[in-house]
Design an enzyme around this catalytic site. Structure first.
Site, PDB file in Angstrom:
ATOM      1  N   GLY A 154       0.790  -1.219   0.000  1.00 51.07           N
ATOM      2  CA  GLY A 154       0.000   0.000   0.000  1.00 51.07           C
ATOM      3  C   GLY A 154       0.832   1.283   0.000  1.00 51.07           C
ATOM      4  O   GLY A 154       1.886   1.355  -0.573  1.00 51.07           O
ATOM      5  N   CYS A 341      21.182 -11.142  -4.451  1.00 51.95           N
ATOM      6  CA  CYS A 341      19.984 -10.655  -3.764  1.00 51.95           C
ATOM      7  C   CYS A 341      20.133 -10.802  -2.253  1.00 51.95           C
ATOM      8  O   CYS A 341      20.508 -11.861  -1.751  1.00 51.95           O
ATOM      9  CB  CYS A 341      18.756 -11.420  -4.239  1.00 51.95           C
ATOM     10  SG  CYS A 341      17.238 -10.907  -3.410  1.00 51.95           S
ATOM     11  N   ASP A 580     -27.440 -37.274   0.016  1.00 45.69           N
ATOM     12  CA  ASP A 580     -28.353 -36.708   1.011  1.00 45.69           C
ATOM     13  C   ASP A 580     -29.665 -37.491   1.072  1.00 45.69           C
ATOM     14  O   ASP A 580     -30.213 -37.741   2.160  1.00 45.69           O
ATOM     15  CB  ASP A 580     -28.631 -35.252   0.682  1.00 45.69           C
ATOM     16  CG  ASP A 580     -29.618 -34.616   1.639  1.00 45.69           C
ATOM     17  OD1 ASP A 580     -30.730 -34.271   1.220  1.00 45.69           O
ATOM     18  OD2 ASP A 580     -29.279 -34.482   2.843  1.00 45.69           O
TER      19      ASP A 580
END
Length: 610
Positions: A154, A341, A580
């Site tokens: 954000g 990295c 069912d």
């Protein structure tokens, strides 16, 4: 981009002290790392009396001089105190000293290529890390060797306590640098108090220098405030980095404008190669490569020269002689920097990502909230780091320039939760991810334009679930057939045959239920589109001799997406309905072989099961 040849490498790392871990975690790790018949386990667990933390013993043997240079540079960047380095050192010898912490999912802009105009659905606040949890995890990472933290979102400046967060982080011993990545919309108001709190560095996201284009992109006004924020940062002594994602037919006409922006401002404009992600609706023909950009700049400034770079720099630095600022290139796609990295990411909801472009996460938030001990938390972080791959996904494909990627490079993003009742999550993490798997032709399938590849399409740029945008797909007639069967046993089969069940005609009700299920698929399956179905046919037949009910469904529509899920939902609901209606007689029923039989229409072509 050619895939670099795998080099022969042997790694042996003593990374955990068993006497600092719970017996549960000891057993989980010991079982995982020594089990399964591994001929060459990547790790060995040792127990010493003289130290209370891990001592690294990393040996790397590579076949290229480039890797040797990278190792020497990387070693210089590591601190002298190695007592904690094993926790954040992966199986390729990369030591991670840089942590990015996302403080929020919220943003005060609505960039077109990032989110819809109305914004996105945010997670409940309870799903996000609390401020106290952020500080606790930051301290843990710094104690293990992190020296730089960057706050992201954000948009981190929407946090009302952003100044206090910076000040609190600066109190952590041995943390050398706290930076922030912002859109600079409110920088003129916040920068002075953030500087007083100890802010060391600023990254500013800005993809255009044209006010009207800025408003079109972000759906908000504020370009002038952003530029004022950049100028204020320079006046306060910062050298802000301006991150600009370059895309063809989007902002490539402003490349020289951004270079010119460095003439009288001490800023570092960084051109970032566009990377395609799931759900952002861009094709890889939007990529403007480092080479192309460099050539364009040198047409106007032939003297544009390269500058020295540090061992962990992601940006290739350049400068026009006489200009105050400089220009950088972040070449994630064409010349990856995975070998050096040193970055990790902590998401706003508490997941640790060991690769910024990767897709797998592990929930540190769940671990904290299940009262994991600090030693076990460190061990969990270490295990996650040690499953980091040699290269991020896109850099592993050797066919990038030969085949445009019409599908994004990542699969769905599984998050491994931590359970307080068992060590299964740790066992799964270690057993599934610590063993390095070299790149294979099978893996390359995920990054190719080959229509036979099985790409996962329902995840967004962050790896989270997202509905596919089908607005650009052509309208066509699409059909799908699916089948399933449910074994009901001899007694139930006889009752169905004679229609003597108390609940009524099983086959007719199952057929109707299947039709209703197909029409309600988008309500049942979260990422399915709500489409107009032109035809649904469901057949339910009894195999009396086999003691089972056979179910078939055929669905048809004219639209922009297929109906495979509708057909599969139809037979699934029909089978559940049979269960069912018959469960009062027996529970010994088995639903089996739910499968797609065929499909037609759509860009991927037809399919028929052999």
């Amino acid at each position: 981009m050619g895939y670099s040849k795998l080099t022969s490498m042997s790694v042996r790392c003593c990374f955990l002290e068993t006497h600092n871990m719970s017996s549960l975690l000891q057993r989980a790790i010991a079982t995982t790392l020594t089990g399964g018949g591994n001929k060459f386990p990547l790790f060995s667990i040792t127990k010493t009396k003289s130290t209370t933390s891990a001592q690294p013993a990393v040996t790397l043997e590579t076949a290229t001089a480039t890797n040797e240079v990278q190792k020497l540079q990387h070693a210089k960047a590591m601190p002298d105190n190695r007592t904690s380095t094993a926790t954040l050192t992966d199986t390729f010898g990369r030591y991670h000293t840089y942590l990015r912490i996302s403080l929020t999912e919220r943003c005060n802009l609505r960039c077109k290529y990032c989110m819809p105009a109305e914004g996105v659905t945010l997670q409940p606040k309870s799903n996000l890390l609390t401020t106290e949890e952020i500080f606790y995890l930051a301290r843990i990472f710094v104690e293990q060797g992190v020296r730089k933290i960057r706050l992201t979102g954000g948009e981190p400046t929407v946090r009302r306590d952003i100044v206090d967060i910076i000040a609190k982080l600066k109190e952590i011993p041995n943390l050398e640098n706290v930076g922030i990545t912002t859109n600079a919309l409110v920088l003129t108001r916040l920068l002075v108090p953030m500087q007083r709190a100890g802010l060391d560095a600023i990254n500013i996201s800005l993809d255009t220098l044209k006010p009207k284009r800025f408003e079109e992109i972000t759906r908000r006004k504020g370009w002038e405030r952003v530029i004022a924020g950049i100028d204020l940062a320079v006046q306060l002594g910062y050298k802000p980095k301006i991150n600009c994602v370059l895309m063809k037919n989007f902002n490539e006409d402003e490349i020289c404008d951004f270079v010119e922006f460095t003439r009288d401002r001490n800023v570092d404009v960084r051109f970032i190669e566009y990377m395609p992600f799931m759900g952002n609706k861009w094709q890889t023909d939007k990529l403007l490569s480092f080479g192309e950009t460099l050539k364009l700049i040198r047409q106007k400034w032939p003297e544009f020269e390269a500058l020295p770079n540090g061992p962990n720099d992601t940006s290739k630095a350049y400068k026009v002689p006489g200009f105050q600022g400089q220009v950088g290139f972040i070449t994630s796609m064409t010349e990856h920097f995975c070998g050096t990295c040193n970055r990790l990411r902590l998401t706003a909801d508490g997941n640790l990502k060991v690769c910024l472009f990767g897709n797998k996460e592990i929930s540190l938030k769940d671990a904290l909230r299940n009262n994991i001990s600090e030693d076990d938390l460190v061990a969990l972080i270490s295990a996650a780091v040690k499953r980091k791959k040699k290269q991020h996904a896109v850099s592993q494909t050797s066919t990038f320039y030969g085949n445009h990627l019409h599908a994004p490079p990542y699969q769905a993003s599984p998050t491994y939760p931590f359970s307080s009742s068992s060590s299964s999550s740790i066992i799964h993490l270690l057993s599934s991810n610590l063993k390095h798997k070299p790149f294979t032709a099978t893996a390359a399938c995920f990054y190719s334009s080959d229509s036979n590849c099985n790409n996962l399409t329902h995840v967004d740029a962050t790896g989270k679930a997202s509905m596919v945008d089908v607005s650009q797909k052509p309208i066509s007639t699409r059909t799908a057939e699916a089948k399933a069967h449910i074994y009901v046993g001899a007694e139930v089969a006889r009752l169905i045959h004679s229609n003597n069940l108390k609940k009524g005609d099983v086959l007719s009700v199952a057929q109707l239920a299947g039709i209703l299920g197909a029409k309600k698929t988008s309500d049942l399956i979260p990422l399915c589109h709500n489409i107009t179905i032109s035809s649904v046919k469901v057949n339910a037949t009894l195999d009396l001799d086999g003691h089972m009910v056979l179910l078939e469904a055929k669905v048809r529509c004219t639209g922009q997406t297929g109906v495979e899920m509708e057909a599969l939902t139809a037979v699934s609901i029909a089978a559940l309905t049979v269960y069912d209606m018959c469960k009062a007689i027996t529970h010994d029923m088995v639903i089996k072989d739910i499968q797609l039989v065929s499909k037609s229409g759509g860009q991927r072509g037809d399919f028929r099961r052999q």
